[in-house]
Design an enzyme around this catalytic site. Structure first.
Site, PDB file in Angstrom:
ATOM      1  N   ARG B 223      -1.015  -0.139  -0.361  1.00 14.78           N
ATOM      2  CA  ARG B 223      -0.773  -0.390   0.795  1.00 14.78           C
ATOM      3  C   ARG B 223      -1.578  -2.309   1.457  1.00 14.78           C
ATOM      4  O   ARG B 223      -2.424  -2.690   1.105  1.00 14.78           O
ATOM      5  CB  ARG B 223      -1.055   0.359   2.112  1.00 14.78           C
ATOM      6  CG  ARG B 223      -0.707   1.963   1.943  1.00 14.78           C
ATOM      7  CD  ARG B 223       1.302   1.996   1.694  1.00 14.78           C
ATOM      8  NE  ARG B 223       1.555   3.370   0.950  1.00 14.78           N
ATOM      9  CZ  ARG B 223       2.770   2.942   0.917  1.00 14.78           C
ATOM     10  NH1 ARG B 223       3.218   2.429   0.801  1.00 14.78           N
ATOM     11  NH2 ARG B 223       2.940   4.471   0.499  1.00 14.78           N
ATOM     12  N   HIS B 271       6.617  -5.348  -4.993  1.00 12.41           N
ATOM     13  CA  HIS B 271       6.280  -3.976  -4.541  1.00 12.41           C
ATOM     14  C   HIS B 271       7.006  -3.427  -5.822  1.00 12.41           C
ATOM     15  O   HIS B 271       7.878  -2.668  -5.286  1.00 12.41           O
ATOM     16  CB  HIS B 271       7.411  -3.836  -2.988  1.00 12.41           C
ATOM     17  CG  HIS B 271       6.745  -2.243  -2.762  1.00 12.41           C
ATOM     18  ND1 HIS B 271       6.452  -1.713  -1.172  1.00 12.41           N
ATOM     19  CD2 HIS B 271       6.609  -1.591  -3.334  1.00 12.41           C
ATOM     20  CE1 HIS B 271       5.909  -0.714  -1.569  1.00 12.41           C
ATOM     21  NE2 HIS B 271       6.224  -0.428  -2.744  1.00 12.41           N
TER      22      HIS B 271
END
Lengths: 308, 308
Positions: B223, B271
């Site tokens: 994250r 990502h």
């Protein structure tokens, strides 16, 4: 007390501490020397770079123990009639597995587009899973087998090819001439880990390089001579081969100006995929001396007919 | 016949074929709809991007099934009192393992110096073996555990850290505040795979980034908020951190001109480390519906107190 001649003077600095320690730990009491009357030598520790080329006077020598995994520069020596053992260094296998798995994942994940991304493009191209990526390993000796098994454990769809039939759990194993074509057909990543023999020279050539999937990647940590360099460069130019990452070359160091240095689809690594570490290689040598002195069979004995 | 509301319209194209197939294969006969009177809905398939934000009228809903692994954007919703299940997609774990192992090997082997080598330097710097490379994985949930185990199988010297004590074969497991300092001290590669909670925010900060070995590599596929960006950039500038390869950011896509794009010691991946594949995610959703309808416990239920 056996006399062991260390006949690779350029490597003595690396082995001067490791070998006595390994012999001691193996329980071998021996006379380790750098020079000796040939008739008194029981074992020769050897590398192809050694000045010793005529083995004829070593009449009582029980074994020649190579510090190198590859013995193609030794087996052709007609004076070497003593048993010859290759180096099978567990750390060499570990290093090779790390290089092969690392570069396989690099190409699988398309890392280069992120490592070199001057336009700062954010492009969410998700790679397929390893289980969807066919990888072919040519050669299922000590090194090829280890790489194939770790790649399979990472879920890659692994095909292995060897001259003689082999069976490995979780790996599609093929062999022989017909098997080679089948093993290469549709492969997206091809790893060459064959020994260098007259039969394996130019295994990847104009004909066989046409078989993998378009844009396939070639990884060669084996031997430079396994690849026909002109054919590989031609296949890279057409895009049939998308990238080649090469660790070994016919002449090393790779000379300045070689097309491999210039080609945008080639990565050169400087023969580092697998390096013999003195500490673990010394243990292999010591264990072989111990075995022979105890009347046990030598490990990693070279088959002269096959050449490895 | 249970009514299932698919409340993530932007993902419908991906799931329109996969979900009916997965429900059928799980033996679930259900009414899968894109719109419904809230009072008639038995299950909600959900993503944080969904317009549905008020769960109050869904009085008979038995479970909210997230299509995302991370639920930090959902757990704070006070109207969501129904049981909430995270996505634990086996293909997501596989993809994450491939990204983490690939980038660990990339940095371990020093690949970048070969991929970008404009001076054509032939420098035979042999990397240490993986067994000599301390790697620390922060977070031992589904993803962290899988990565730690595969890295350990590749011989890396793996330390794992988690909030609560865990035990994993072949991995040095530490926990709690003191354990975090110990886990980071001397690490050469640090992988952050913690869930995002108020406690995990800025886990890597000026103080903790000083603990790894000088020149250590940070890999963040977890994250964005786990890292204090300013502290990481400062540590990269001094060389305390040698490189950071980051897949997640506080704001995505990473905006043009962000210092991470500019920094020579940062690699940005967009990502892609772990992406939910519709086919396998649909099977997880279908299995949870099947279980609940059969009176069995839901899988991957979120603990609201912990936030994941």
């Amino acid at each position: 007390m056996p006399k062991i001649l260390f006949a690779a003077p350029d490597l003595w600095d690396e082995y001067r501490d490791a070998l006595p320690l390994a012999l001691h730990q193996a329980g071998v009491v021996a006379d380790l020397v750098l020079e000796a009357d040939p008739e008194t030598v029981d074992y020769i520790i050897y590398a192809p770079s050694a000045p010793l080329q005529d083995f004829t006077p070593y009449t009582r020598t029980k074994a020649v123990l190579s510090l190198w995994a590859g013995v193609e520069r030794i087996v052709g020596n007609a004076t070497l009639t003593q048993p010859l053992c290759r180096m099978v260094d567990p750390s060499l296998t570990e290093g090779m597995v790390e290089w092969v798995v690392g570069h396989t994942l690099r190409h699988h994940l398309g890392m280069d587009a992120h490592i070199v991304n001057p336009a700062h493009r954010w492009e969410q191209i998700v790679p397929p899973l390893a289980r969807e990526r066919p990888v072919t390993v040519l050669g299922l000796g000590e090194l090829g087998r280890a790489c194939a098994q770790v790649l399979a454990a990472l879920n890659f769809a692994v095909t292995g090819w060897s001259r003689t039939p082999k069976t490995l759990a979780g790996i599609r194993c093929l062999s022989g001439e017909g098997g080679l074509r089948q093993a290469l057909t549709g492969a997206q990543i091809v790893v060459t880990l064959l020994p260098r023999t007259t039969q394996t020279e130019n295994t990847l050539n104009a004909e066989t390089l046409a078989l993998p999937a378009r844009g396939a990647v070639v990884l060669n940590p084996g031997r430079g001579a396994l690849i026909d360099d002109a054919a590989l460069l031609a296949a890279l130019d057409t895009g049939q081969i998308g990238h080649a990452t090469l660790d070994v070359f016919r002449v090393e160091p790779l000379f300045a100006g070689h097309p491999y240095w210039q080609h945008p689809r080639v990565t050169v690594t400087p023969h580092i995929a697998a390096d013999t570490r003195a500490s673990s290689a010394a243990r292999v040598i010591a264990e072989n001396v111990r075995r022979h002195e105890a009347g046990e069979a030598l490990l990693h004995l070279v088959d002269r007919a096959r050449g490895y």
